[in-house]
Design an enzyme around this catalytic site. Structure first.
Site, PDB file in Angstrom:
ATOM      1  N   GLY A 182       0.892  -1.582   0.324  1.00 47.96           N
ATOM      2  CA  GLY A 182       0.284   0.084   0.159  1.00 47.96           C
ATOM      3  C   GLY A 182       0.728   1.172  -0.517  1.00 47.96           C
ATOM      4  N   ALA A 208     -10.737  -5.162  15.348  1.00 51.56           N
ATOM      5  CA  ALA A 208     -10.518  -6.328  16.274  1.00 51.56           C
ATOM      6  C   ALA A 208      -9.739  -6.772  15.291  1.00 51.56           C
ATOM      7  CB  ALA A 208     -11.971  -7.203  15.425  1.00 51.56           C
ATOM      8  N   ALA A 209      -9.373  -7.085  13.931  1.00 49.57           N
ATOM      9  CA  ALA A 209      -8.410  -7.266  13.217  1.00 49.57           C
ATOM     10  C   ALA A 209      -7.229  -7.049  13.643  1.00 49.57           C
ATOM     11  CB  ALA A 209      -8.869  -7.293  11.538  1.00 49.57           C
ATOM     12  N   LYS A 210      -7.061  -5.495  13.784  1.00 49.57           N
ATOM     13  CA  LYS A 210      -5.993  -4.693  14.006  1.00 49.57           C
ATOM     14  C   LYS A 210      -4.905  -5.514  15.666  1.00 49.57           C
ATOM     15  CE  LYS A 210      -4.963  -2.258  10.958  1.00 49.57           C
ATOM     16  NZ  LYS A 210      -3.523  -1.972   9.971  1.00 49.57           N
ATOM     17  N   ASN A 253       2.152  -3.049   5.808  1.00 55.22           N
ATOM     18  CA  ASN A 253       1.591  -1.467   6.127  1.00 55.22           C
ATOM     19  C   ASN A 253       0.264  -1.043   5.480  1.00 55.22           C
ATOM     20  OD1 ASN A 253       1.005   2.175   6.029  1.00 55.22           O
ATOM     21  ND2 ASN A 253       1.517   1.516   3.673  1.00 55.22           N
ATOM     22  N   TYR A 304     -11.768  -3.514  11.584  1.00 53.76           N
ATOM     23  CA  TYR A 304     -11.103  -3.320  11.424  1.00 53.76           C
ATOM     24  C   TYR A 304     -10.247  -2.948  12.288  1.00 53.76           C
ATOM     25  CZ  TYR A 304      -7.768   0.370  11.229  1.00 53.76           C
ATOM     26  OH  TYR A 304      -6.271   0.798  11.131  1.00 53.76           O
ATOM     27  N   SER A 330      -2.562  -0.611  14.810  1.00 59.02           N
ATOM     28  CA  SER A 330      -2.955   0.942  15.019  1.00 59.02           C
ATOM     29  C   SER A 330      -3.884   0.604  16.451  1.00 59.02           C
ATOM     30  CB  SER A 330      -4.619   0.559  14.752  1.00 59.02           C
ATOM     31  OG  SER A 330      -5.426   1.262  14.464  1.00 59.02           O
TER      32      SER A 330
END
Length: 267
Positions: A23, A161-163, A91, A159, A145
């Site tokens: 990214g 929870a994924a981080k 990233n 988002y 994050s």
């Protein structure tokens, strides 16, 4: 705003290093590509969209790495051209989930956020770690994050929870590959004023009937405030990445660095 020149750095620090920054065509990713390239690295990057006009990189692969096919496309091309990696900066991340709290998030929204923010780094690590381990050296940096510790439920709960999963995975991976010569660390940015964030600030300002400074203040207030009084800048995150990727951080491993201007209110 380009402020890389405001920092003093060795222009040869990463000479000969092969790097992939996912990214890397806008925001923090673009700043990281620019910073490592300026220090002599040979940097590859990817994005779902074509490389923007005026930007350059040693290698660009257009692919969506939230899919296994996209990861395979990027990893196979990088291995073909570079022969391996010395530094991998995971990233890519973000969320396009709608607002409305838990009820607004479908299985598809959850899966999309997990794919982009957790599975993409896992798959890329799996592609490049064997070569790093064989050579006995390498650096992997995961961009997490502060939402993994300070989740915002209105739209980005999946988002967050994924981080959180990414930070946990990063720590576990470090235990396995550290003895094999590969350093693994994570960075948890807070509110970084990227181009996308600036657009959000303007939208908030328009909706609130205020100016851009007022919109920025409203967004900072929604996070509970930022003690330094401003959002972070992409170049500041890039500088932290450069430090952690360098020999200057040779004994830093299995760590996570928060760069949020003091937003997270707990130890």
């Amino acid at each position: 705003m380009t402020v890389v020149s405001a920092f003093s750095f060795d222009p040869n620090e990463f000479t000969g290093k092969r790097v992939l920054v996912t990214g890397g065509t806008k925001g923090m990713g673009e700043a990281i590509v620019r910073r490592l390239s300026a220090a002599g690295a040979r940097v590859a990057t990817n994005a779902r969209s074509p490389l923007p006009e005026g930007e350059t990189s040693a290698l660009f692969v257009q692919a969506d790495i939230s899919t296994a096919e996209g990861v395979n496309s990027v990893s196979s091309r990088v291995l073909e051209v570079f022969g391996g990696l010395d530094i991998l900066v995971n990233n890519v991340g973000g969320s396009s989930a709608p607002s409305g709290g838990f009820a607004a998030l479908t299985d598809a929204h959850w899966q999309a956020d997990i794919n982009a923010n957790l599975l993409a780094p896992v798959r890329l690590d799996r592609a490049f770690l064997p070569g790093m381990i064989e050579r006995g050296h390498g650096v992997i940096i995961h961009i997490s994050s502060i939402q993994r510790r300070l989740p915002l439920y209105e739209a980005t709960l999946a988002y967050a929870a994924a981080k959180a999963g990414l930070s946990n995975y990063s720590k576990g991976l470090s235990k396995e590959v550290g003895p094999k010569g590969v350093r693994v660390n994570a960075i948890a940015p807070g509110f970084i004023e990227t181009t996308a964030a600036t657009a959000l600030i303007r939208r908030i300002a328009d909706e609130a009937g205020t100016d851009e400074d007022g919109g920025r203040r409203l967004l900072m207030d929604s996070l509970g405030g930022i003690p330094i009084g401003r959002p972070g800048r992409p170049e500041e995150v890039a500088e932290l990445v450069a430090f952690l990727a360098s020999p200057r951080a040779a004994s830093i491993h299995g760590a996570e660095y928060t760069i949020d201007g003091g937003t997270v209110p707990t130890v």
